[in-house]
Design a protein around this motif. Structure first.
Motif, mmCIF file in Angstrom:
data_model
loop_
_atom_site.group_PDB
_atom_site.id
_atom_site.type_symbol
_atom_site.label_atom_id
_atom_site.label_comp_id
_atom_site.label_asym_id
_atom_site.label_seq_id
_atom_site.Cartn_x
_atom_site.Cartn_y
_atom_site.Cartn_z
ATOM 1 N N ARG A 12 0.673 -0.773 0.013
ATOM 2 C CA ARG A 12 0.295 -0.099 -0.165
ATOM 3 C C ARG A 12 0.843 1.053 0.338
ATOM 4 N NH1 ARG A 12 -2.970 0.031 5.909
ATOM 5 N NH2 ARG A 12 -4.345 -0.716 5.036
ATOM 6 N N VAL A 13 0.510 2.633 -0.043
ATOM 7 C CA VAL A 13 0.524 3.822 -0.599
ATOM 8 C C VAL A 13 0.598 4.274 -0.020
ATOM 9 C CG1 VAL A 13 1.701 5.579 -2.282
ATOM 10 C CG2 VAL A 13 1.918 3.275 -3.022
ATOM 11 N N HIS A 14 0.788 5.170 1.368
ATOM 12 C CA HIS A 14 0.761 5.875 2.093
ATOM 13 C C HIS A 14 1.657 7.906 0.666
ATOM 14 C CE1 HIS A 14 0.637 5.054 5.862
ATOM 15 N NE2 HIS A 14 0.743 3.670 5.120
ATOM 16 N N ALA A 15 0.066 8.444 0.751
ATOM 17 C CA ALA A 15 0.099 9.690 0.030
ATOM 18 C C ALA A 15 0.659 10.670 0.515
ATOM 19 C CB ALA A 15 -0.419 10.083 -1.351
ATOM 20 N N SER A 16 1.256 11.967 1.037
ATOM 21 C CA SER A 16 1.250 13.252 1.842
ATOM 22 C C SER A 16 2.113 14.119 0.267
ATOM 23 C CB SER A 16 2.014 12.853 2.860
ATOM 24 O OG SER A 16 1.477 13.966 3.387
ATOM 25 N N GLU A 17 1.227 15.090 -0.007
ATOM 26 C CA GLU A 17 1.639 16.390 -0.560
ATOM 27 C C GLU A 17 0.906 17.349 -0.157
ATOM 28 O OE1 GLU A 17 4.241 16.468 -3.296
ATOM 29 O OE2 GLU A 17 2.709 15.017 -4.165
ATOM 30 N N GLN A 18 1.419 18.750 -0.816
ATOM 31 C CA GLN A 18 0.690 19.740 -0.274
ATOM 32 C C GLN A 18 0.515 20.583 -2.167
ATOM 33 O OE1 GLN A 18 1.866 22.884 1.782
ATOM 34 N NE2 GLN A 18 1.436 22.086 3.478
ATOM 35 N N TYR A 19 -0.732 21.187 -1.841
ATOM 36 C CA TYR A 19 -0.493 21.821 -3.317
ATOM 37 C C TYR A 19 -1.227 22.889 -3.291
ATOM 38 C CZ TYR A 19 -1.436 17.137 -5.552
ATOM 39 O OH TYR A 19 -0.868 15.987 -5.993
ATOM 40 N N ALA A 20 -0.080 24.525 -3.740
ATOM 41 C CA ALA A 20 0.007 25.808 -3.162
ATOM 42 C C ALA A 20 -1.844 26.262 -4.510
ATOM 43 C CB ALA A 20 0.982 26.334 -3.984
ATOM 44 N N PRO A 21 -2.052 27.057 -4.194
ATOM 45 C CA PRO A 21 -3.359 28.035 -4.538
ATOM 46 C C PRO A 21 -2.353 28.729 -6.145
ATOM 47 C CG PRO A 21 -3.296 29.127 -2.833
ATOM 48 C CD PRO A 21 -1.837 27.881 -2.707
ATOM 49 N N GLY A 22 -2.755 27.618 -7.296
ATOM 50 C CA GLY A 22 -3.618 27.764 -8.730
ATOM 51 C C GLY A 22 -2.277 26.289 -9.258
ATOM 52 N N ALA A 23 -2.154 25.715 -8.082
ATOM 53 C CA ALA A 23 -1.338 24.287 -8.621
ATOM 54 C C ALA A 23 -2.562 23.250 -9.281
ATOM 55 C CB ALA A 23 -0.358 24.007 -7.347
ATOM 56 N N LEU A 24 -3.763 23.222 -8.996
ATOM 57 C CA LEU A 24 -4.696 22.385 -10.091
ATOM 58 C C LEU A 24 -5.725 23.438 -10.196
ATOM 59 C CD1 LEU A 24 -4.904 20.721 -6.309
ATOM 60 C CD2 LEU A 24 -3.630 20.097 -8.573
ATOM 61 N N ASP A 25 -6.194 23.060 -11.285
ATOM 62 C CA ASP A 25 -6.683 23.652 -12.104
ATOM 63 C C ASP A 25 -8.463 23.124 -12.238
ATOM 64 O OD1 ASP A 25 -8.704 24.368 -14.363
ATOM 65 O OD2 ASP A 25 -7.478 22.915 -15.960
ATOM 66 N N TYR A 26 -9.352 24.235 -12.316
ATOM 67 C CA TYR A 26 -11.206 24.015 -11.169
ATOM 68 C C TYR A 26 -12.137 23.183 -12.188
ATOM 69 C CZ TYR A 26 -8.695 23.543 -6.652
ATOM 70 O OH TYR A 26 -7.635 23.535 -6.106
ATOM 71 N N HIS A 27 -11.071 23.738 -13.478
ATOM 72 C CA HIS A 27 -11.896 23.966 -15.222
ATOM 73 C C HIS A 27 -13.508 25.054 -14.574
ATOM 74 C CE1 HIS A 27 -10.369 19.837 -15.639
ATOM 75 N NE2 HIS A 27 -10.242 19.924 -14.153
ATOM 76 N N GLY A 28 -12.681 25.757 -14.643
ATOM 77 C CA GLY A 28 -13.533 27.165 -14.718
ATOM 78 C C GLY A 28 -14.732 27.221 -13.317
ATOM 79 N N ALA A 29 -14.306 26.359 -12.145
ATOM 80 C CA ALA A 29 -15.108 26.362 -11.030
ATOM 81 C C ALA A 29 -15.285 28.375 -10.425
ATOM 82 C CB ALA A 29 -15.205 25.559 -9.905
ATOM 83 N N GLU A 30 -15.930 28.524 -10.061
ATOM 84 C CA GLU A 30 -16.935 29.921 -9.346
ATOM 85 C C GLU A 30 -16.108 29.782 -8.205
ATOM 86 O OE1 GLU A 30 -21.174 30.273 -10.196
ATOM 87 O OE2 GLU A 30 -20.243 30.999 -11.568
ATOM 88 N N PHE A 31 -14.610 29.443 -7.467
ATOM 89 C CA PHE A 31 -14.238 29.708 -6.011
ATOM 90 C C PHE A 31 -12.924 29.516 -6.790
ATOM 91 C CE2 PHE A 31 -15.043 24.781 -6.552
ATOM 92 C CZ PHE A 31 -13.484 24.915 -6.750
ATOM 93 N N ARG A 32 -11.538 30.346 -5.562
ATOM 94 C CA ARG A 32 -10.771 30.743 -5.462
ATOM 95 C C ARG A 32 -9.816 29.481 -4.196
ATOM 96 N NH1 ARG A 32 -8.136 34.914 -5.375
ATOM 97 N NH2 ARG A 32 -9.066 35.764 -3.489
ATOM 98 N N GLN A 33 -9.060 29.239 -4.963
ATOM 99 C CA GLN A 33 -8.139 28.200 -3.556
ATOM 100 C C GLN A 33 -7.352 29.139 -3.327
ATOM 101 O OE1 GLN A 33 -5.712 24.701 -5.198
ATOM 102 N NE2 GLN A 33 -4.733 25.154 -2.657
#
Ligand SMILES: [Zn+2]
Ligand SMILES: [Zn+2]
Length: 169
Positions: A12-33
């Motif tokens: 099994r794999v333990h995954a731990s990660e951080q994503y800064a604002p702007g790193a992920l693409d929300y496909h035009g969702a109406e919110f900001r990270q």
């Protein structure tokens, strides 16, 4: 971070990660990270499916549905997801996924991207109507003033108007 079948077949794999604002693409969702996403998860193979469960937290910002003011949305979301190999449905004409199995997704290739899991979970966490406060009075439909801060003198819409019922939420 990519979680591969080859690795899952070993352990099994333990995954731990951080994503800064702007790193992920929300496909035009109406919110900001507005804060980093912290995601911690455990992935394992169950049958032919990849099961990934864990927790994600971040902070989002969106516009109030009534007054357009800014709303901060703290997000803490637990998830327990199953991903099936995509090629298993290609062979079947049509697949009907029962309502209680909506947490099933599909993967293609050699595994899943943790970033895709995070993106999907963030989008799913913002489903309800957003208001800055439960008693937000919204914008005046006549002059557009923010009725939380301005008391305008506009007369309310006619109660007996044939369209009155259409204006209700
Ligand atoms: Zn508001
Ligand atoms: Zn007004």
């Amino acid at each position: 971070m990519r979680i591969t079948l080859a690795e899952l077949e070993l352990h099994r794999v333990h995954a731990s990660e951080q994503y800064a604002p702007g790193a992920l693409d929300y496909h035009g969702a109406e919110f900001r990270q507005v804060a980093p996403i912290q995601i911690d998860a455990i992935a394992e193979l169950v049958g032919g499916e990849i099961r990934i469960r864990g927790r994600l937290s971040t902070s989002l910002e969106a516009a109030c549905d009534r007054c357009l003011g800014s709303v901060t949305i703290p997000v803490t979301r637990d998830f327990d997801l199953f991903y099936r190999p995509l090629n298993t449905i290609a062979r079947e004409e049509e697949i009907e996924i029962p309502e209680d199995e909506l947490e099933i997704g599909f993967y293609s290739g050699d595994g899943i991207e943790l970033a895709d899991v995070a993106t999907e979970q963030v989008i799913l966490s913002v489903t309800m109507k957003l208001v800055c406060q439960p008693e937000c009075r919204g914008l005046c439909p006549v002059c557009g003033a923010n009725r939380n801060s301005v008391q305008c003198d506009c007369s309310p819409p006619q109660e007996d108007s044939p369209f009155a019922s259409l204006k209700e939420e």
